[in-house]
Design a protein around this motif. Structure first.
Motif, mmCIF file in Angstrom:
data_model
loop_
_atom_site.group_PDB
_atom_site.id
_atom_site.type_symbol
_atom_site.label_atom_id
_atom_site.label_comp_id
_atom_site.label_asym_id
_atom_site.label_seq_id
_atom_site.Cartn_x
_atom_site.Cartn_y
_atom_site.Cartn_z
ATOM 1 N N UNK A 1 0.745 -1.235 0.054
ATOM 2 C CA UNK A 1 -0.061 0.090 -0.083
ATOM 3 C C UNK A 1 0.793 1.265 -0.142
ATOM 4 N N UNK A 2 2.242 1.165 0.555
ATOM 5 C CA UNK A 2 2.970 2.683 0.365
ATOM 6 C C UNK A 2 3.538 2.529 -1.113
ATOM 7 N N UNK A 3 3.394 1.699 -2.197
ATOM 8 C CA UNK A 3 4.088 1.678 -3.331
ATOM 9 C C UNK A 3 2.923 2.429 -4.125
ATOM 10 N N UNK A 4 3.592 3.120 -5.161
ATOM 11 C CA UNK A 4 2.507 3.888 -6.198
ATOM 12 C C UNK A 4 2.687 2.998 -7.691
ATOM 13 N N UNK A 5 1.999 3.800 -8.429
ATOM 14 C CA UNK A 5 2.000 3.218 -9.814
ATOM 15 C C UNK A 5 3.552 3.231 -10.574
ATOM 16 N N UNK A 6 4.475 4.206 -10.159
ATOM 17 C CA UNK A 6 5.797 4.157 -10.341
ATOM 18 C C UNK A 6 6.565 3.209 -9.707
ATOM 19 N N UNK A 7 6.014 2.526 -8.657
ATOM 20 C CA UNK A 7 6.995 1.543 -7.889
ATOM 21 C C UNK A 7 7.128 1.769 -6.544
ATOM 22 N N UNK A 8 7.778 1.152 -5.768
ATOM 23 C CA UNK A 8 7.909 1.413 -4.308
ATOM 24 C C UNK A 8 8.145 2.805 -4.058
ATOM 25 N N UNK A 9 7.614 3.175 -2.726
ATOM 26 C CA UNK A 9 7.660 4.574 -2.338
ATOM 27 C C UNK A 9 9.258 4.960 -2.021
ATOM 28 N N UNK A 10 9.724 5.953 -2.241
ATOM 29 C CA UNK A 10 11.422 6.337 -2.110
ATOM 30 C C UNK A 10 11.737 6.260 -0.595
ATOM 31 N N UNK A 11 10.967 6.079 0.255
ATOM 32 C CA UNK A 11 11.387 6.073 1.671
ATOM 33 C C UNK A 11 12.324 5.051 2.024
ATOM 34 N N UNK A 12 13.012 5.053 2.842
ATOM 35 C CA UNK A 12 14.088 3.959 3.275
ATOM 36 C C UNK A 12 13.985 3.612 4.763
ATOM 37 N N UNK A 13 14.560 2.425 4.994
ATOM 38 C CA UNK A 13 14.280 1.759 6.406
ATOM 39 C C UNK A 13 12.861 0.968 6.641
ATOM 40 N N UNK A 14 12.808 0.756 7.821
ATOM 41 C CA UNK A 14 11.726 -0.416 8.002
ATOM 42 C C UNK A 14 10.893 -0.102 9.113
ATOM 43 N N UNK A 15 9.567 -0.310 9.021
ATOM 44 C CA UNK A 15 8.791 -0.393 10.220
ATOM 45 C C UNK A 15 9.183 -1.421 11.299
ATOM 46 N N UNK A 16 9.447 -1.130 12.414
ATOM 47 C CA UNK A 16 9.822 -2.037 13.425
ATOM 48 C C UNK A 16 9.005 -2.437 14.399
ATOM 49 N N UNK A 17 8.521 -3.404 14.957
ATOM 50 C CA UNK A 17 7.542 -3.773 15.770
ATOM 51 C C UNK A 17 8.062 -4.726 16.890
ATOM 52 N N UNK A 18 8.267 -4.672 18.025
ATOM 53 C CA UNK A 18 8.636 -5.512 18.990
ATOM 54 C C UNK A 18 7.726 -6.263 19.752
#
Length: 479
Positions: free
Chosen positions: A215-232
């Motif tokens: 859901x974070x991707x667009x028609x042009x491909x993945x979102x340019x954001x870096x890193x990861x969502x982390x949940x412990x």
């Protein structure tokens, strides 16, 4: 005139297929923990320098050459494309040192091309509170050797903090042999051809697993954001014992039950999205949709499991030998609304055990150069790693204490990942990782909530025993 000593010559070797795939994305392996008490920065810096001297591979770079310029390229190492990736050790290049005055995102960022493949970062939060982050390129290491390297870091730190005359063992070889080469020597060309034909036949007939929408991707491909969502998520020692005992009584493994938990959480997310779409339809369209996609339908999902290859080699490869010595095998099954983590764990273990005992995994490793395209394109629902589940304490000098460590490797594509790491008191830390380029914070939290829900039910309420459904056939393409 006095004779001059020639500088040490550079060495290089072609990367294996799996190493090249990891190098292409700069994927790091990350281990971190928070420290309380007085930290000797100079001792930590010297410990980092010890690691690069002891393991020259940590000073290597990954370079690329045009295939036409390298006429001696080993045909078994054929990676496709016009360029060949190399692991290059040049003693004249500066070694990585301890890094400070930066942030967590920088400390855990992918490794850029032709740059150092190892970093240790000290993040100071207060005078007696610090976070240490070790990152090493996944192309050079795996979960087993990365944990051993972290242990070695703190062993060397303790020596420097308490001794004035530390000794170092002899350094390791700068360019360790790729593990795939060991497995390729076990099989003939005809063995590999027959294995590939069998896999591809199965792959064309088996339905593909579903996965979370990006859901974070667009028609042009993945979102340019870096890193990861982390949940412990964390299990205390009592909960961990209950979890382990439940798996044993069901004649499966804790890892397989953890896979079952993860698959249930993914199913919850997919079916909740189905319901959200359904609620927006007219009654007539809703009735049609319910006939085509029943709300209580089974969802076909796939779980990837990293496997430590070191015990499968002869002689077994030491845990502290820095090389990528892991592979993944998969379990694909239909997840029903009434399934429990134990039900699914039995099915997962049935498929994993078959892959580990019938030679399929070993043949897949030998065939990796020919399989990489299929592996990259194969949809999976989640990856679950328990390679760090047995991690416990690390040596520290008096006055310095550490919180439980945690570690992960950010998936390079649209694939959630779950990592388990043991804690010093006998508990278990679970870290859920979703790349920001593909998934939203809401998706990460929803998956974490679902995982936590099923985990609490398992460790707080003894599960009811049911006759397990006949296990599904193992999926194709174990890698």
């Amino acid at each position: 005139m006095p004779a001059t000593t020639a500088p040490p010559a550079a060495q290089q070797r072609a990367l294996s297929a799996s190493e090249s795939a990891l190098a292409a994305t700069g994927t790091p392996l990350i281990i971190s923990h928070r420290l309380h008490g007085p930290l000797d920065r100079a001792a930590l810096a010297r410990a980092v320098d010890d690691l690069t001297r002891q393991h020259p591979v940590l000073t290597c770079r990954i370079t690329h050459q045009d295939r036409d310029q390298n006429q001696n390229q080993d045909q078994d190492q054929d990676q496709g494309g016009k360029e060949v990736a190399y692991l290059r050790h040049d003693p004249r290049l500066p070694a990585p040192h301890l890094t400070e005055h930066t942030d967590f995102e920088t400390a855990t960022a992918p490794f850029p091309a032709d740059a150092p493949l190892f970093r240790v970062t000290l993040l100071t939060e207060s005078a007696d509170r610090h976070q240490v982050v070790l990152a090493v390129a996944h192309a050079l290491s795996d979960g087993t050797s990365c944990l051993a390297l972290f242990n070695e870091l703190w062993t060397r730190y303790t020596v420097h903090a308490t001794s004035s005359d530390p000794e170092l063992p002899s350094p390791a070889a700068p360019l360790p042999l790729a593990v795939e080469d060991h497995f390729r020597a076990r099989f003939s060309a005809q063995d590999i051809t027959d294995f590939l034909a069998e896999l591809r036949t199965t792959a064309t007939t088996a339905p593909a697993p579903e996965r979370l929408p990006a859901q974070a991707a667009t028609e042009d491909g993945p979102d340019p954001g870096t890193g990861s969502h982390l949940r412990h998520l964390h299990l205390d020692p009592t909960q961990t014992q209950h979890f382990t005992r439940t798996a044993a009584e069901a004649r499966t493994t804790p890892h397989a039950v953890l896979c079952g938990l993860a698959l249930l959480a993914v199913r919850d997310q997919l079916t909740s999205q189905d319901r959200a779409v359904r609620d927006q339809l007219t009654p007539q369209d809703r009735a049609v949709r319910d006939q085509l996609t029943p709300q209580d339908r089974a969802v076909r999902l796939g779980c990837l499991t990293p496997v430590d290859l070191r015990p499968r080699m002869a002689p077994a490869l030491p845990r502290d030998h820095l090389v990528f010595a892991a592979a993944t095998t998969e379990a694909v099954l239909d997840v029903h609304p009434e399934d429990t983590p134990v039900d699914l764990g039995r099915q997962v273990w049935h498929q994993l055990r078959a892959a580990l005992t019938d030679g399929r995994l070993d043949r897949a490793i030998a065939a990796l150069p020919q399989l990489m395209h299929e592996i990259a394109a194969a949809p999976m629902s989640i990856v679950v790693s328990s390679l760090g589940a047995r991690a416990r304490t690390f040596p520290l000098p008096p006055g310095l204490t550490a919180e439980p460590l945690w570690g992960y490797s950010p998936p390079p594509g649209p694939l959630p990942a779950l990592f388990s790491v043991g804690t010093p008191d006998g508990g278990l830390t679970l870290l859920l990782v979703l790349p920001r380029a593909w998934y939203t914070p809401e998706q990460a939290q929803g998956l974490a909530d679902g995982l936590g829900h099923h985990l609490r039910q398992l460790v707080e309420t003894p599960p009811q025993t049911r006759v397990p459904r006949t296990p599904a056939s193992p999926g194709a393409g174990a890698a």
